[in-house]
Design a protein around this motif. Sequence first.
Motif, mmCIF file in Angstrom:
data_model
loop_
_atom_site.group_PDB
_atom_site.id
_atom_site.type_symbol
_atom_site.label_atom_id
_atom_site.label_comp_id
_atom_site.label_asym_id
_atom_site.label_seq_id
_atom_site.Cartn_x
_atom_site.Cartn_y
_atom_site.Cartn_z
ATOM 1 N N ALA A 22 25.994 56.892 16.530
ATOM 2 C CA ALA A 22 26.206 55.466 16.256
ATOM 3 C C ALA A 22 26.767 55.281 14.848
ATOM 4 N N TRP A 23 26.234 56.007 13.884
ATOM 5 C CA TRP A 23 26.717 55.892 12.513
ATOM 6 C C TRP A 23 28.164 56.360 12.417
ATOM 7 N N GLY A 24 28.522 57.400 13.171
ATOM 8 C CA GLY A 24 29.901 57.872 13.183
ATOM 9 C C GLY A 24 30.848 56.799 13.707
ATOM 10 N N ALA A 25 30.425 56.073 14.729
ATOM 11 C CA ALA A 25 31.246 54.987 15.268
ATOM 12 C C ALA A 25 31.386 53.854 14.248
ATOM 13 N N VAL A 26 30.314 53.562 13.543
ATOM 14 C CA VAL A 26 30.361 52.510 12.518
ATOM 15 C C VAL A 26 31.318 52.918 11.409
ATOM 16 N N ARG A 27 31.249 54.160 10.984
ATOM 17 C CA ARG A 27 32.146 54.634 9.930
ATOM 18 C C ARG A 27 33.606 54.559 10.367
ATOM 19 N N ALA A 28 33.869 54.896 11.626
ATOM 20 C CA ALA A 28 35.243 54.807 12.135
ATOM 21 C C ALA A 28 35.721 53.360 12.123
ATOM 22 N N GLU A 29 34.865 52.445 12.526
ATOM 23 C CA GLU A 29 35.218 51.021 12.513
ATOM 24 C C GLU A 29 35.474 50.537 11.082
ATOM 25 N N LEU A 30 34.658 50.995 10.138
ATOM 26 C CA LEU A 30 34.859 50.598 8.742
ATOM 27 C C LEU A 30 36.180 51.125 8.190
ATOM 28 N N ARG A 31 36.534 52.347 8.551
ATOM 29 C CA ARG A 31 37.824 52.902 8.115
ATOM 30 C C ARG A 31 38.979 52.079 8.678
ATOM 31 N N LEU A 32 38.875 51.724 9.954
ATOM 32 C CA LEU A 32 39.927 50.918 10.576
ATOM 33 C C LEU A 32 40.019 49.548 9.912
ATOM 34 N N LEU A 33 38.886 48.945 9.636
ATOM 35 C CA LEU A 33 38.865 47.642 8.983
ATOM 36 C C LEU A 33 39.477 47.726 7.591
ATOM 37 N N ARG A 34 39.115 48.759 6.829
ATOM 38 C CA ARG A 34 39.662 48.927 5.483
ATOM 39 C C ARG A 34 41.184 49.105 5.544
ATOM 40 N N HIS A 35 41.658 49.915 6.490
ATOM 41 C CA HIS A 35 43.102 50.128 6.640
ATOM 42 C C HIS A 35 43.809 48.812 6.983
ATOM 43 N N THR A 36 43.223 48.044 7.878
ATOM 44 C CA THR A 36 43.817 46.764 8.271
ATOM 45 C C THR A 36 43.868 45.799 7.095
ATOM 46 N N LEU A 37 42.782 45.724 6.329
ATOM 47 C CA LEU A 37 42.758 44.834 5.167
ATOM 48 C C LEU A 37 43.780 45.255 4.115
ATOM 49 N N GLU A 38 43.915 46.549 3.893
ATOM 50 C CA GLU A 38 44.911 47.024 2.930
ATOM 51 C C GLU A 38 46.319 46.665 3.395
ATOM 52 N N HIS A 39 46.579 46.804 4.687
ATOM 53 C CA HIS A 39 47.892 46.454 5.232
ATOM 54 C C HIS A 39 48.165 44.958 5.057
ATOM 55 N N LEU A 40 47.187 44.129 5.372
ATOM 56 C CA LEU A 40 47.359 42.689 5.218
ATOM 57 C C LEU A 40 47.567 42.304 3.759
ATOM 58 N N GLU A 41 46.846 42.959 2.864
ATOM 59 C CA GLU A 41 46.987 42.671 1.438
ATOM 60 C C GLU A 41 48.408 42.999 0.971
ATOM 61 N N ARG A 42 48.950 44.128 1.429
ATOM 62 C CA ARG A 42 50.320 44.495 1.059
ATOM 63 C C ARG A 42 51.313 43.456 1.582
ATOM 64 N N ARG A 43 51.109 42.984 2.803
ATOM 65 C CA ARG A 43 52.024 41.985 3.367
ATOM 66 C C ARG A 43 51.958 40.684 2.580
ATOM 67 N N VAL A 44 50.757 40.272 2.191
ATOM 68 C CA VAL A 44 50.619 39.039 1.406
ATOM 69 C C VAL A 44 51.303 39.203 0.052
ATOM 70 N N MET A 45 51.098 40.349 -0.586
ATOM 71 C CA MET A 45 51.718 40.579 -1.885
ATOM 72 C C MET A 45 53.242 40.616 -1.757
ATOM 73 N N ASP A 46 53.761 41.235 -0.696
ATOM 74 C CA ASP A 46 55.209 41.263 -0.480
ATOM 75 C C ASP A 46 55.744 39.850 -0.281
ATOM 76 N N GLN A 47 55.010 39.037 0.470
ATOM 77 C CA GLN A 47 55.441 37.657 0.713
ATOM 78 C C GLN A 47 55.446 36.875 -0.596
#
Length: 66
Positions: A22-47
């Motif tokens: 279960a903890w491994g699944a949570v960590r995977a979800e957190l990594r995906l969330l962090r990657h998504t947030l970083e991508h969105l932040e880059r798009r906002v900064m580019d805009q």
Amino acid sequence: MSIDPAAVLQIAITAVVTASAAWGAVRAELRLLRHTLEHLERRVMDQRSEERRVGEECRSRWSPYH
């Protein structure tokens, strides 16, 4: 009625493995969330950079000093 130590050990091991999975699944979800947030932040900064660049062009075009 006696308690079988092997059964208790097996239950404990099963609980640890389940929690670990279960903890491994949570960590995977957190990594995906962090990657998504970083991508969105880059798009906002580019805009924002594009808006700033366009704003500077407009200001310079209408500046009375050019």
